[in-house]
Design a protein around this motif. Sequence first.
Motif, PDB file in Angstrom:
ATOM      1  N   VAL A  15      -3.116   3.320  10.613  1.00 34.05           N
ATOM      2  CA  VAL A  15      -2.594   2.941   9.306  1.00 34.05           C
ATOM      3  C   VAL A  15      -4.084   2.064   8.699  1.00 34.05           C
ATOM      4  O   VAL A  15      -4.287   1.269   9.325  1.00 34.05           O
ATOM      5  CB  VAL A  15      -1.447   1.626   9.254  1.00 34.05           C
ATOM      6  CG1 VAL A  15      -1.260   1.179   7.950  1.00 34.05           C
ATOM      7  CG2 VAL A  15      -0.184   2.562   9.870  1.00 34.05           C
ATOM      8  N   ILE A  19      -3.418  -0.173   3.100  1.00 35.37           N
ATOM      9  CA  ILE A  19      -2.036   0.330   3.439  1.00 35.37           C
ATOM     10  C   ILE A  19      -1.533  -1.075   4.410  1.00 35.37           C
ATOM     11  O   ILE A  19      -0.224  -1.599   3.884  1.00 35.37           O
ATOM     12  CB  ILE A  19      -1.749   1.531   4.143  1.00 35.37           C
ATOM     13  CG1 ILE A  19      -2.003   2.400   3.191  1.00 35.37           C
ATOM     14  CG2 ILE A  19      -0.064   1.557   4.332  1.00 35.37           C
ATOM     15  CD1 ILE A  19      -1.745   4.093   3.792  1.00 35.37           C
ATOM     16  N   GLN A  20      -2.256  -1.427   5.171  1.00 34.60           N
ATOM     17  CA  GLN A  20      -1.595  -2.831   5.997  1.00 34.60           C
ATOM     18  C   GLN A  20      -1.493  -3.901   5.006  1.00 34.60           C
ATOM     19  O   GLN A  20      -0.703  -4.669   5.334  1.00 34.60           O
ATOM     20  CB  GLN A  20      -2.743  -3.191   6.998  1.00 34.60           C
ATOM     21  CG  GLN A  20      -2.651  -2.402   8.325  1.00 34.60           C
ATOM     22  CD  GLN A  20      -3.915  -2.695   9.195  1.00 34.60           C
ATOM     23  OE1 GLN A  20      -4.243  -3.755   9.415  1.00 34.60           O
ATOM     24  NE2 GLN A  20      -4.665  -1.560   9.835  1.00 34.60           N
ATOM     25  N   GLU A  22      -0.418  -4.076   2.044  1.00 33.51           N
ATOM     26  CA  GLU A  22       0.767  -4.167   1.281  1.00 33.51           C
ATOM     27  C   GLU A  22       1.522  -4.134   1.967  1.00 33.51           C
ATOM     28  O   GLU A  22       2.812  -4.959   1.724  1.00 33.51           O
ATOM     29  CB  GLU A  22       0.792  -2.478   0.686  1.00 33.51           C
ATOM     30  CG  GLU A  22      -0.110  -2.054  -0.204  1.00 33.51           C
ATOM     31  CD  GLU A  22      -0.140  -2.992  -1.452  1.00 33.51           C
ATOM     32  OE1 GLU A  22       0.969  -3.306  -1.895  1.00 33.51           O
ATOM     33  OE2 GLU A  22      -1.268  -3.228  -1.842  1.00 33.51           O
ATOM     34  N   MET A  23       1.952  -3.992   3.429  1.00 33.44           N
ATOM     35  CA  MET A  23       2.765  -4.369   4.560  1.00 33.44           C
ATOM     36  C   MET A  23       2.992  -5.945   4.555  1.00 33.44           C
ATOM     37  O   MET A  23       4.163  -6.635   4.813  1.00 33.44           O
ATOM     38  CB  MET A  23       2.544  -3.800   5.808  1.00 33.44           C
ATOM     39  CG  MET A  23       2.706  -2.458   5.793  1.00 33.44           C
ATOM     40  SD  MET A  23       4.489  -1.750   5.559  1.00 33.44           S
ATOM     41  CE  MET A  23       5.416  -2.492   6.769  1.00 33.44           C
ATOM     42  N   VAL A 196       1.286   5.759   7.024  1.00 36.12           N
ATOM     43  CA  VAL A 196       2.281   4.241   7.086  1.00 36.12           C
ATOM     44  C   VAL A 196       3.052   4.083   8.074  1.00 36.12           C
ATOM     45  O   VAL A 196       3.235   4.601   8.941  1.00 36.12           O
ATOM     46  CB  VAL A 196       3.193   4.433   5.444  1.00 36.12           C
ATOM     47  CG1 VAL A 196       4.014   3.106   5.329  1.00 36.12           C
ATOM     48  CG2 VAL A 196       2.343   4.688   4.367  1.00 36.12           C
ATOM     49  N   ASN A 246       8.405  -3.869   1.422  1.00 38.99           N
ATOM     50  CA  ASN A 246       7.030  -3.652   1.685  1.00 38.99           C
ATOM     51  C   ASN A 246       6.770  -2.285   1.927  1.00 38.99           C
ATOM     52  O   ASN A 246       5.521  -1.950   1.854  1.00 38.99           O
ATOM     53  CB  ASN A 246       6.607  -4.679   2.720  1.00 38.99           C
ATOM     54  CG  ASN A 246       6.624  -6.154   2.572  1.00 38.99           C
ATOM     55  OD1 ASN A 246       7.783  -6.370   1.968  1.00 38.99           O
ATOM     56  ND2 ASN A 246       5.487  -6.867   2.543  1.00 38.99           N
ATOM     57  N   ALA A 250       3.651  -0.146   0.625  1.00 40.81           N
ATOM     58  CA  ALA A 250       2.797   0.587   1.503  1.00 40.81           C
ATOM     59  C   ALA A 250       2.803   2.173   1.164  1.00 40.81           C
ATOM     60  O   ALA A 250       1.737   2.733   1.022  1.00 40.81           O
ATOM     61  CB  ALA A 250       3.035   0.430   3.026  1.00 40.81           C
ATOM     62  N   GLU A 253       0.713   2.866  -1.916  1.00 46.09           N
ATOM     63  CA  GLU A 253      -0.762   3.010  -1.648  1.00 46.09           C
ATOM     64  C   GLU A 253      -1.108   4.161  -1.052  1.00 46.09           C
ATOM     65  O   GLU A 253      -2.142   4.802  -1.355  1.00 46.09           O
ATOM     66  CB  GLU A 253      -1.217   1.507  -0.841  1.00 46.09           C
ATOM     67  CG  GLU A 253      -2.605   1.509  -0.316  1.00 46.09           C
ATOM     68  CD  GLU A 253      -3.388   1.733  -1.474  1.00 46.09           C
ATOM     69  OE1 GLU A 253      -3.376   1.539  -2.590  1.00 46.09           O
ATOM     70  OE2 GLU A 253      -4.800   1.894  -1.083  1.00 46.09           O
TER      71      GLU A 253
END
Length: 382
Positions: A15, A19-20, A22-23, A196, A246, A250, A253
């Motif tokens: 990942v 993207i991380q 966004e989490m 993701v 979340n 992710a 993104e």
Amino acid sequence: METKKMVMIPGPTPVVKSIQNEMGREMQAFGDPRFVADYKKLIADLGTLLNCSGATFPLAGTGTLAMEMAIANTTRRGDRVLIVSHGFFGDRFIEICERKGLEVDVLRAEWGKIIPVREIEEKLKSGRYAALTVSHVDTATGVCAPIAEIGAMVQRVSPETVYIVDGVAATAGEFEDVDGMGIDILFTGSQKAFGVCPGMFVLWASRKALARREALGMIPEYYVDFAKWLPIMENPGKYFATPAVNLVWAMAEATRIILEEGYRARAARHLKNARAMQKALSACGFTVLADEAHRAVTLSNLVYPEGLDDVTFRNTLYDEGITVAGGLAAYAGRMFRLGHMGNIDINDEVATLGVIERALRRCGVAVEPGKAVGIYMAEMAN
Ligand SMILES: *Cc1c(COP(=O)(O)O)cnc(C)c1O
């Protein structure tokens, strides 16, 4: 110093940082207008990405739940379905369908091979099939099915059959086009070629699949019922069941990354990189399980050379810096599975091949240092 551990299994895949991030965002209410706008945009973008003029459902759950959703919304007890199985995940549909009380016919390929389209055609002509299931890439065998050709055939010989494609190990790596390929239901999981974290699936339904759902009336399933989710997909501000906030961000993104690269370009990158990886690994003594004409670009299933012990080799790989997956069923202990899909790049692949070379030497297989890396780099320079 301990090595970095790269997760090179066929999902979850590495990942990337954006993207991380966004989490890790601060929570928002699912009714927050900012989140509602984000969810709405994701639904629209995913529909555009896969060229689906029906409906797109990005929901909490894994690929297996999407399999259940596909069957739940297109069949009723007693219906006949045709399952084309190219491995373990193709077989998974059998139990899902049997539990629902469907009549199941299975065309099962020898592992590494495909069922020829002609054979599927003959079977479809022999009866009335409510649905046909095919995995685009079966993760157990690394076989890629000719889904466009199958779709054209279904439209020609059995247009009433709903064509269901399992894209869990394919979508966003192999090229797919829902309307253009005559697919009625396609689904994937967040943790494979989208890159993701696990926990979300996306299911695309054609107009024909939506019409089938309507014709079924009330269905016994609740969470996966299209009818429950369609109003939410239209207006994500409404509530049916809590969205995975979340994971929506992710996936948004990840989708942005795919659209920026371009789906065609992304599929071409997967193809080029996969063939280079497969050539390099074949030169080290591994045999790619899948027939050359039907080889996936998202992963490689590599049968061991004589004398290489599975557990020792995979433990050495882990120690040197990568996690790979073992073989399944008859291939347990006889091969390993290497994912190379999603947002990994040439540098990740060079590192992976370097680890494999080191592990082979530690396991007593004579491989010249740089052999796999050299072949890979030469292929990539073409
Ligand atoms: C991983 C996978 C599945 C199952 O997905 P989960 O997210 O593990 O439930 C189904 N089909 C294929 C082809 C897969 O690779």
